[in-house]
Design an enzyme around this catalytic site. Structure first.
Site, short mmCIF file in Angstrom:
data_model
loop_
_atom_site.label_atom_id
_atom_site.label_comp_id
_atom_site.label_asym_id
_atom_site.label_seq_id
_atom_site.Cartn_x
_atom_site.Cartn_y
_atom_site.Cartn_z
N GLU A 95 -3.51 7.65 -3.85
CA GLU A 95 -3.49 6.21 -3.13
C GLU A 95 -3.20 5.15 -4.09
O GLU A 95 -4.08 5.10 -4.95
CB GLU A 95 -4.58 6.01 -2.40
CG GLU A 95 -4.88 4.65 -1.42
CD GLU A 95 -6.03 4.72 -0.93
OE1 GLU A 95 -6.18 4.65 0.55
OE2 GLU A 95 -7.09 4.58 -1.54
N TYR A 107 1.02 -1.20 -0.13
CA TYR A 107 -0.13 0.02 -0.17
C TYR A 107 0.81 1.40 0.03
O TYR A 107 2.00 1.15 0.62
CB TYR A 107 -1.00 -0.10 1.18
CG TYR A 107 -1.55 1.09 1.27
CD1 TYR A 107 -3.08 1.45 1.15
CD2 TYR A 107 -1.11 2.25 2.08
CE1 TYR A 107 -3.70 2.37 1.17
CE2 TYR A 107 -1.99 3.41 2.41
CZ TYR A 107 -3.24 3.56 1.93
OH TYR A 107 -3.98 4.69 2.03
#
Lengths: 391, 291
Positions: free
Chosen positions: A201, A113
């Protein structure tokens, strides 16, 4: 402002960041050509069909399907395009899928991530990574916060190489993938800063079996205040993903957010507008919307406000709560009277005006002959409108 | 005494020749505030407010010529970040920026810049400061307030007016009212203002009006538990706001569980703040606490 995954990936590509590529289509008739193109240009034999909507949780909702061959890819495209996708972010009514991305399937070895956003408390941007890729980061933050590693970016200095290396080390990357990641993280921050993003993101960021680092998904939001600096980004706005009444309100510089209650609200100022919703709820009613008519409320804003509030069929009563500072209440009162006469309202309207010339305004409303319920205080107004809405 | 602004404030207005700037500058002057000049690059040598005050090309020049120690900014969003930094670089002690819509990334840099200079910065996107009967540095309507001993800190504009109105209805005046703005990056935080009000002998109680989003109210409450002896009455707007939606103010968005109204109110209460449930009860609660 939000954009779709395929648009976010276009921007990543522009900044030299490797992505899982594909072709985005709006019509099932384009399906064959899209699959062919992904097969020929990207050398893909297997595919991932991804719904393009402005909401997270697409995979769990059935909006992302893996296809091992051409036939199943075509079938998945037909199923996803036009489906109503329900995720934890869309609400129960779901979202109609109008675009799908036909992407190359990759052999994934590891998932990570990576994200950049503003840390409001520190007043700095923060670059976050986690070894727990592909899952909801909120969940990781709750259960194992130590798995999220952060680097704060000193204003004006950008993400320095050592900071990118720190992040890469924290992910345990080595060799070629580590080298790629340092460059990628710095490019990602450059993109974030140059395009005035509010969040970037990448979840998941993957290492393929071949050892390449690739952005498998991408979410980018932008600072609305800075859109004027980036006309090309502003053009990526997809009005299909927004509530039509909210879009309409925006044209008149009104700040409107639709909710699911029965009491329409028209208020000047965001804080007072939120408080008005709160007090309605406390008195047993439910707000139908947030509407901030702003500092320069006049006859036109009041009329447009009414039109937008009443476009919601659930509205059973309307509360107008205006605190006139610079704005004069007598002018607002005239606006209300004119609007009520012109729009032929069929729901009760409770009006509370305070501040500059509030007494004159009250008299104007009382003598106008239009059916308006006048309220003396914030509290009185809330009680009256909840009663009028019959909830 | 009061805080931040008083009779001794010497105010310049950046953007004084624009329509917003000239209107509000004249309102500040009318209130009795000491507006000593204005700044509009390229218009130095002219006068503003019907000849009442001189216009300068730069903040540095304005400060040298007038001895200004406060700047009030109405410059349009595309130029506002630069205007704030100009005021700070010129050594202006207190800078208040009313402008709404400044890109957030620019504010990140502005905040870091201003901190280096030591100027006190309020805003942006705020109604400014009002010290009743002394000085108005902003756009709050002066007539709603009266002199007294309640300090008011708020993220909002009209909700501040509402609170002040309720206080006056209860016969409670204010020492100073400050709108700090609802943007994600602002100059002066609630915690810093609590510290100032605690030190101000004229202030007996403090009203703190927050909203959803960010963690400023939490930090202020935690600071208050150890450091503020005066009673604090707190309200958080946005109990009914849906998560993930920006409620007008750029900063008013719930992006995590601890940014919700319920979470903030709970922690504030734990820190000894008198939390008001209904926005209509702010004035009455202050009165009850003070009795």
């Amino acid at each position: 402002m939000k954009i779709h995954e395929y648009q976010a990936k276009e921007l990543l590509k522009r900044y030299g960041i490797p992505i899982q590529d594909g072709v985005t289509i709006v019509d099932p008739a384009q399906a064959d050509a899209a699959v062919d193109q992904v097969n020929k240009e990207l050398g893909a034999g297997q595919y991932v069909i991804k719904a393009q909507v402005h909401a997270g949780g697409r995979g769990k909702g059935g909006g992302v399907k893996f296809s091992t061959d051409r036939a199943s890819a075509l079938e998945n495209i037909r199923n996803i395009l036009g489906m109503t996708l329900v995720t934890h972010q869309t609400g129960a009514e779901g979202r109609l899928v109008k675009k799908v991305m036909v992407a190359q399937a990759l052999d994934i070895k590891q998932e990570f991530y990576a994200a950049i956003t503003l840390d409001r408390t520190k007043g700095m941007d923060v670059f976050m990574v986690s070894s727990e890729g592909g899952v909801e980061i909120e969940e990781v933050a709750r259960t194992s916060p130590e798995k999220i590693v952060k680097e704060a970016v000193l204003p004006g200095f950008g993400l320095r190489s050592f900071q990118a290396r720190n992040l890469v080390l924290a992910l345990g990357l080595e060799g070629e993938a580590a080298r790629q990641a340092v460059g990628m993280f710095q490019k990602l921050y450059t993109l974030y800063r140059e395009l005035d993003c509010s969040i970037v993101e990448i979840n998941p960021l993957v290492v393929t079996e071949q050892g390449d680092l690739i952005a498998l998904d991408a979410k980018i939001n932008f600072d609305d205040n800075a859109l004027y600096l980036h006309p090309d980004v502003a053009e990526m706005r997809d009005l299909d993903e927004e509530d039509p009444a909210e879009v309409e309100a925006g044209k008149y510089n009104l700040n409107y957010i639709k909710l699911d209650g029965t009491v329409g609200c028209m208020v000047n100022g965001a804080g007072l507008a939120m408080s008005t919703m709160d007090i309605i709820k406390q008195r047993g009613g439910s707000p139908a919307n947030f509407l901030d008519v702003g500092g320069g409320a006049n006859v036109e804003t009041v009329k447009n406000g009414f039109r937008i509030i009443l476009s919601d069929e659930n509205v059973k009563a309307v509360l107008i709560n205006i605190f006139g500072g610079i704005v004069r209440c007598d002018r607002i009162a005239n606006g209300i009277i004119e609007a009520v006469k012109e729009l032929d309202l069929n729901v009760p309207v409770v009006v509370r005006l305070a501040g500059t010339n509030a007494d004159i305004a009250k008299e104007l409303l009382a003598n106008s002959g239009v059916s308006i319920i006048s309220a003396d205080s914030f509290e009185d107004a809330a009680n009256k409108v909840v009663e009028a809405a019959g909830s | 005494m009061a805080i931040l602004a008083n009779k001794g404030s010497r105010i310049i207005v950046q953007g004084i020749t624009g329509s917003e700037g000239s209107f509000h500058a004249s309102q500040c002057l009318e209130y009795g505030g000491n507006v000593v000049g204005g700044v509009t690059p390229g218009k130095g040598g002219q006068t503003a407010l019907e000849g009442a005050v001189p216009v300068f090309n730069s903040c540095a020049e304005a400060r040298t010529e007038t001895g200004a120690n406060v700047s009030l900014i109405f410059v349009p969003p595309a130029f506002a970040a630069d205007a704030i930094m100009e005021a700070a670089a010129a050594g202006i002690e207190l800078i208040v920026c009313i402008t709404e819509g400044i890109p957030i990334a620019q504010m990140v840099e502005v905040k870091a810049f201003v901190e280096k200079t030591g100027s006190r910065f309020i805003g942006p996107n705020c109604p400014g400061i009002l010290t009743p009967d002394e000085a108005k540095v902003g756009i709050m309507p002066g007539f709603i307030a009266q002199k007294g001993s309640v300090g008011v800190i708020s993220k909002s504009g009209t909700l501040t007016y509402e609170a002040v109105h309720q206080l006056c209805s209860e016969g409670l005046g204010q020492s100073t009212c400050i709108g700090i703005g609802g943007d994600p990056i602002i100059g002066t935080t609630m915690k810093e203002l609590l510290e100032m009000f605690e030190a101000d002998p004229e202030t007996e109680a403090i009203v703190m009006i927050g909203e959803i989003g960010g963690s400023m109210e939490i930090e202020a409450a935690q600071y208050a538990r150890e450091n503020v002896s005066k009673p604090i009455i707190g309200f958080i707007a946005g109990q009914t706001a849906p998560p993930g939606r920006r409620m007008g103010h750029a900063g008013a968005i719930v992006s995590g569980a601890d940014e919700s109204a319920a979470a903030k109110k709970k922690l504030m209460a734990e820190c000894g703040i008198h939390v008001v449930e209904s926005p209509a009860e702010i004035g009455r609660t202050v009165k009850a606490v003070l009795q």
